[in-house]
Write a protein that holds these residues in place. Structure first.
Motif, short mmCIF file in Angstrom:
data_model
loop_
_atom_site.label_atom_id
_atom_site.label_comp_id
_atom_site.label_asym_id
_atom_site.label_seq_id
_atom_site.Cartn_x
_atom_site.Cartn_y
_atom_site.Cartn_z
N GLU A 1 15.67 4.50 -15.74
CA GLU A 1 15.88 5.38 -14.78
C GLU A 1 14.63 5.11 -13.93
N PHE A 2 14.98 5.02 -12.64
CA PHE A 2 14.09 4.66 -11.59
C PHE A 2 13.93 5.71 -10.30
N ILE A 3 13.02 6.12 -10.17
CA ILE A 3 12.77 7.24 -8.93
C ILE A 3 11.84 6.62 -7.91
N PRO A 4 12.26 6.27 -6.89
CA PRO A 4 11.42 6.11 -5.66
C PRO A 4 10.70 7.13 -4.94
N LYS B 1 18.29 -0.15 -5.86
CA LYS B 1 18.09 0.17 -4.43
C LYS B 1 16.50 0.83 -4.56
N GLY B 2 15.92 0.21 -3.45
CA GLY B 2 14.31 0.84 -3.33
C GLY B 2 13.22 0.07 -4.03
N PHE C 1 2.97 8.18 -7.52
CA PHE C 1 2.73 8.30 -6.21
C PHE C 1 3.92 7.62 -5.37
N ASN C 2 4.03 6.17 -5.58
CA ASN C 2 5.16 5.48 -4.99
C ASN C 2 6.36 5.94 -5.75
N GLY C 3 6.46 6.07 -7.13
CA GLY C 3 7.63 6.08 -8.05
C GLY C 3 7.53 6.05 -9.36
N ILE C 4 8.44 6.08 -10.03
CA ILE C 4 8.43 6.17 -11.52
C ILE C 4 9.45 5.42 -12.33
N ALA D 1 7.74 0.78 -5.16
CA ALA D 1 8.74 1.27 -4.26
C ALA D 1 7.99 1.77 -2.96
N ARG D 2 8.57 1.81 -1.95
CA ARG D 2 8.19 2.72 -0.59
C ARG D 2 6.51 2.08 -0.04
N GLY D 3 6.62 0.73 -0.36
CA GLY D 3 5.30 0.24 0.55
C GLY D 3 4.13 0.36 -0.65
N PHE D 4 3.14 -0.59 -0.02
CA PHE D 4 1.69 -0.57 -0.75
C PHE D 4 1.79 -1.19 -2.06
N ASN D 5 2.58 -2.40 -2.11
CA ASN D 5 2.59 -2.97 -3.44
C ASN D 5 1.30 -3.81 -3.66
N SER D 6 1.32 -4.00 -5.02
CA SER D 6 0.17 -5.04 -5.31
C SER D 6 0.53 -5.57 -6.79
N THR D 7 -0.27 -6.28 -6.95
CA THR D 7 -0.18 -7.12 -8.55
C THR D 7 -0.64 -6.01 -9.70
#
Length: 963
Positions: free
Chosen positions: A220-223, A160-161, A235-238, A176-182
């Motif tokens: 473990e993934f935290i959005p 999820k996310g 900022f967006n996740g870890i 996660a949660r927008g503002f993705n980039s390469t």
């Protein structure tokens, strides 16, 4: 600008030595207690191999051997509590009260209920995943082993996310949660606590130097914002990747995977299926529960996905012509160089040559048309032979039952492709991490370094440009093009001084390019191959090779006061980081005598308290971070979790920040379309970007008007130009996030529902904006007959053409902040997991992300995220005693992608991964037949990225401790 690298290095190592000389737990002589026994499976009564046995409140532990037996000696008298755990089984605690206990027989039952996982990353202490104060996802050993795709790392996309994009077959980027980039500087990935970012880039490098699936214990993934505990750029996740401790996972394991890709390809791609190979081996051993080591190695080889996007990024220059003479296609390199041939009307050399050829009367027929040089397809310029070699190891020593010290190494090398401001061919690069860590049950101190080596990596775009320039320089080529264009008009009997019809102009452009390209180096020829090799072997700016030996040093520690304070939970921690940029002037301005280092320091505290008969848990944390180039930043977090039986409701307020990346602080690089420069004042002043500078967005409007027939010196066209006299000073970006969520169990704990909604507000949003400079002043909207109009006639048309020659650029792209508005975004996730009868499981999640703020022209939002995404996973680990399967379907809607490399639409994606596994108990092995994108849908995940197809594979995995 100048910094003292040696002084900062000295301070770093003094701090490192000081931390590791902290007083250790005294090694007092105490009564030892030896405990032995056997662990069995409740359902089969068979002994279990590899069960973890941990002494509660200590770091000591052991595992069961190949016969299911164990023996452990604890250096303290009873009472002693042992925790028996194994993935797929319910954990059990047993308290020993006798100093001479009889052998134990421990029975573990298979875990059939959901929501039993324990996580660490959400609060940096162990807690139930159901009662985490923020959204969190976890993959355990079984999830990793049974991932249906060709790589467990790609399987993270089913959580999820998670948003995933790809630059190469072996280089995936998470967000996660927008503002993705390469190159995602908003997301942090840790492997055993080590930040996996490349020091010169500040973003995670995927799994290029991480552990193989044989050595991964959990993920473990935290959005969402996590700066309050993890500092800058969380900022967006870890993402936390935890490898296997050699005390807990011993023995020999290995796997080999044979696959194929490039099936039913497009004409630009390989004409037949291409083989893929991947293999790994791991060995771990413990001695007397004191010493333990592990070593693992892996390799992969494949033919990479090709870049085949032919979209024209300069379509506004086409005008009424049936084709665009100034085309700049996404995956064609060399055509970035363009020129408005109308500027040649006033060049005396062109006038003289035209007169000698008898076409001097046609000088006035040269149109204000942007023309680009003929480019080369990407496949002729990059190395598509993807390779990845990794070596990981660790040596552990248990000083006592309360303290363990260990050294670990992560090494990764190979060949890949990275899409940044350009397409980079990463050849024979390597990245190495060394870590020394001391830990106990309630503290840790670790120090590590990350070291880049770019090897023979080069900029593919620049290769195409320099091959053209080596064969024929731009002045000569454009002169020949223009004269042949005029000759073609004369042959068509166009009236001198007139432009001719659209058809006549198109024929003239075709003829001019054909003549100007006579003798051009063609791909595959000896001239082309030799020139390409020379250019990719020479450093920027004369070649395309870049140099990177950058380093990062980090020391951090944390202490949990659980043994000293019992009325609340309290943790404190601190970190110190140094970046040492070493590009030899090819990426940064770190020329000789101008060493560049960046230091950061941070500290945090977190407290939590349970109330209302432990139904309500309140948490608060505060972190302070300081970067030497910016003001200090405070990051508070507050959260509440209310638990009523199996229902958990949470509310959190989180803040985060991201420091401008090392590139945003110090880059000084010609990226063909512009010179990309830092947002610090030094660099803006160095290039005097405000002197006769105009926003590139307004220049593009001006160019489009000219392409539609407007005079380049007319008031209607020049009136579109917007001068830029200043930009906001670069500073850290901040986010304030509110999240509400629910996680609960229903239907006898067989149905898990997880919901979360977030609302983010960003201040000082870091973006990029571009400015193009004229050689002199331009007066927007001036009457062409006025004095100002006469000056415009000289300077304004130059804005139609980007000058790409290093040191002579007229276009500058600078990092900056959006300070006049707040950027807002929101979204939600809904996940459902259900354990069906007969061991079948099904899970599904829906993800929604929406940017609420409109960006003005000239600024990149780079939200780069589909608004809607759905994942469905269906499987059965035990269809029979030996057979299992897993299916994963992913759908995402189309969305707009924006980056400094390319901008366009990413079409919707339908992807199905599948695998069938068969356990061969006599060989302690598992056979797996599967594939990624098994329907072979052709798609790309970022605009400018490669086109992806199916991968089919067959693998065998051996594990000495397989039950």
């Amino acid at each position: 600008m100048k910094t003292n690298r040696q002084q900062k290095g000295f301070h770093y190592y003094i701090l490192l030595i000081g931390l590791f000389l902290l007083p250790l737990t005294p090694l007092l002589a105490q009564q030892a207690t030896t405990i032995t026994g056997t662990v069995k499976d409740m359902d089969t009564n068979e002994t279990l191999i590899g069960v973890n046995i941990l002494v509660k409140g200590k770091v000591s532990g052991t595992i069961t051997d190949v016969k299911g037996n164990f023996s452990i000696t604890v250096g303290s008298p009873p009472p002693i509590t042992l925790i028996f755990s194994m993935v797929g089984f319910t954990s059990q605690e047993i308290t020993i009260t006798s100093p001479n206990p009889s052998p134990l027989e421990v029975i573990l039952s298979e875990q059939t209920f959901l929501g039993q996982e324990v996580v660490v990353s959400a609060s940096r202490v162990e807690e139930s995943i159901l009662q985490s104060p923020v959204s969190i996802e976890k993959m355990d050993i079984l999830d990793i082993r049974e991932a249906p795709g060709d790589s467990y790392y790609k399987g993270i996309a089913n959580l999820k996310g998670v948003d995933i994009t790809s630059s190469s077959i072996n280089f995936q980027i998470l967000n996660a949660r927008g503002f993705n980039s390469t190159g995602n500087t908003r997301f942090v990935q840790l492997t055993d606590g080590m930040d996996t970012q490349a020091p010169s880039l500040n973003f995670p490098i995927g799994n290029l130097n991480g552990p193989s699936e044989l050595d991964v214990e959990s993920i473990e993934f935290i959005p969402g914002a996590s700066s309050a505990l993890y500092g800058p750029n969380a900022f967006n996740g870890i993402l936390l990747v935890n490898s296997k401790n050699p005390f807990d996972y011993q023995g020999l394991s290995a796997y080999f995977k044979q696959g194929i890709n490039h099936i039913n390809t497009n004409p630009e791609e390989p004409g037949s299926p291409q083989p893929m190979y991947e293999g790994a081996i791991r060995y771990a051993k413990a001695f007397n529960n004191k010493w333990a080591f592990k070593i693992s190695a892996s390799m992969m080889k494949a033919v990479d996905w090709y870049g085949t996007n032919s979209t024209d990024l300069n379509s506004i220059a086409q005008g009424d012509l049936p084709f665009n003479p100034g085309a700049n296609q996404v995956h064609t390199f060399g055509d970035e160089v363009s020129n408005n041939i109308g500027l040649l009307r006033n060049v005396s050399a062109i006038q003289e040559q035209a007169n000698l050829l008898g076409i001097g009367a046609y000088i006035g027929s040269i149109p204000d048309q942007v023309v680009s040089r003929t480019g080369y397809p990407e496949k002729t310029l990059v190395d598509y032979g993807a390779r990845n070699y990794k070596l990981n190891g660790a040596l552990h020593y248990r000083i006592s039952d309360n303290a363990e010290i260990f050294y670990s190494l992560n090494y990764g090398s190979g060949t890949s492709i990275y899409t940044g401001a350009q397409r980079y061919s990463l050849n024979e690069f390597f990245i190495t991490q060394h870590k020394l860590e001391l830990k106990g049950d309630n503290y840790f101190v670790r120090s590590y370094t990350t070291r880049d080596n770019s090897g023979k990596s080069y900029i593919s775009d620049l290769n195409g440009i320099l091959i053209n320039d080596t064969w024929k320089d731009n002045s000569t080529w454009y002169g020949e093009y223009t004269l042949n264009y005029l000759g073609a008009l004369a042959n068509q009997q166009v009236v001198p001084g007139q432009l001719g019809t659209t058809a006549q102009q198109a024929a003239a452009h075709q003829f001019a390019r054909q003549q100007a390209d006579q003798g051009r180096y063609l791909p595959g020829s000896a001239e082309f191959n030799n020139t390409a090799a020379d250019i990719s072997g020479d450093f920027i700016p004369s070649g395309s090779l870049f140099y990177d030996r950058s380093r990062m040093y980090l020391t951090e520690g944390q202490y949990d006061f659980k043994n000293e304070i019992d009325f609340l939970d309290l943790q404190v921690g601190a970190a110190y980081r140094v970046y040492d940029l070493r590009s030899n002037g090819t990426i940064f301005a770190d020329y000789e005598g101008n060493d560049i280092t960046i230091s950061e320091i941070g500290s945090y505290a977190q407290a939590s308290k349970r109330l209302l008969q432990e139904k309500l848990r309140l948490m608060g944390s505060l972190r302070y971070d300081k970067n030497e180039n910016f003001d200090g930043q405070f990051s508070p977090r507050m959260a509440a979790v209310f638990t009523e039986k199996n229902h958990n409701f949470r509310l959190s307020y989180q803040t985060g920040f991201r420091m401008p990346s090392t590139q945003a602080q110090h880059i000084d690089l010609n990226v063909i379309s512009a010179r990309l420069i830092s947002g610090l004042p030094y660099y803006r002043d160095k290039y005097k970007i405000y002197e006769n500078g105009y926003s590139l967005a307004s220049v593009q409007e001006y160019t489009a008007a000219v392409a539609q027939g407007a005079s380049p010196v007319g008031a209607s066209a020049t009136g579109l130009l917007e001068p830029v006299t200043s930009l906001p000073a670069l500073s850290p970006e901040k986010v304030k996030a509110i999240e509400i969520g629910y996680k609960g169990l229903l239907m006898d704990n067989r149905l898990l529902i997880d919901f979360a909604y977030y609302y983010n507000r960003y201040n000082n949003f870091i973006s990029q904006t571009a400015i193009r400079k004229a050689p002199g002043p331009v007066y927007p909207g001036a009457d062409p007959s006025s004095d100002e109009g006469a000056i415009n006639a000289i300077n304004a048309p130059s804005l139609l053409t980007p000058v790409t020659t290093p040191g002579q650029e007229n276009t500058f792209q600078s990092y900056t902040n959006i300070v006049d508005r707040e950027v807002r975004a929101h979204g939600l996730v809904l996940g459902v997991n259900y354990n069906l009868p007969s061991n079948y499981t099904i899970s599904s999640n829906y993800n929604y992300n929406k940017l609420l703020t409109e960006f003005e022209a000239g600024y990149l939002s780079e939200f780069n995220t589909p608004e809607h995404k759905v994942n469905i996973v269906f499987g059965n680990r035990k269809l029979t005693d030996k057979l299992g399967f897993n299916l994963a379907y992913r759908y995402q809607t189309s969305f707009r992608w924006e980056s400094s490399f390319a901008r366009g639409t990413v079409p919707e994606v339908h992807n199905l991964d599948a695998q069938v596994s068969y356990k061969v108990k006599s060989m302690k092995s598992i056979l797996k037949l599967g594939g990624s994108n098994v329907l072979n849908n052709r798609y790309f995940l970022n605009f400018g990225g490669p086109t992806t197809g199916a991968i089919y594979y067959l693998s065998i995995t051996f594990d000495e401790l397989l039950n």
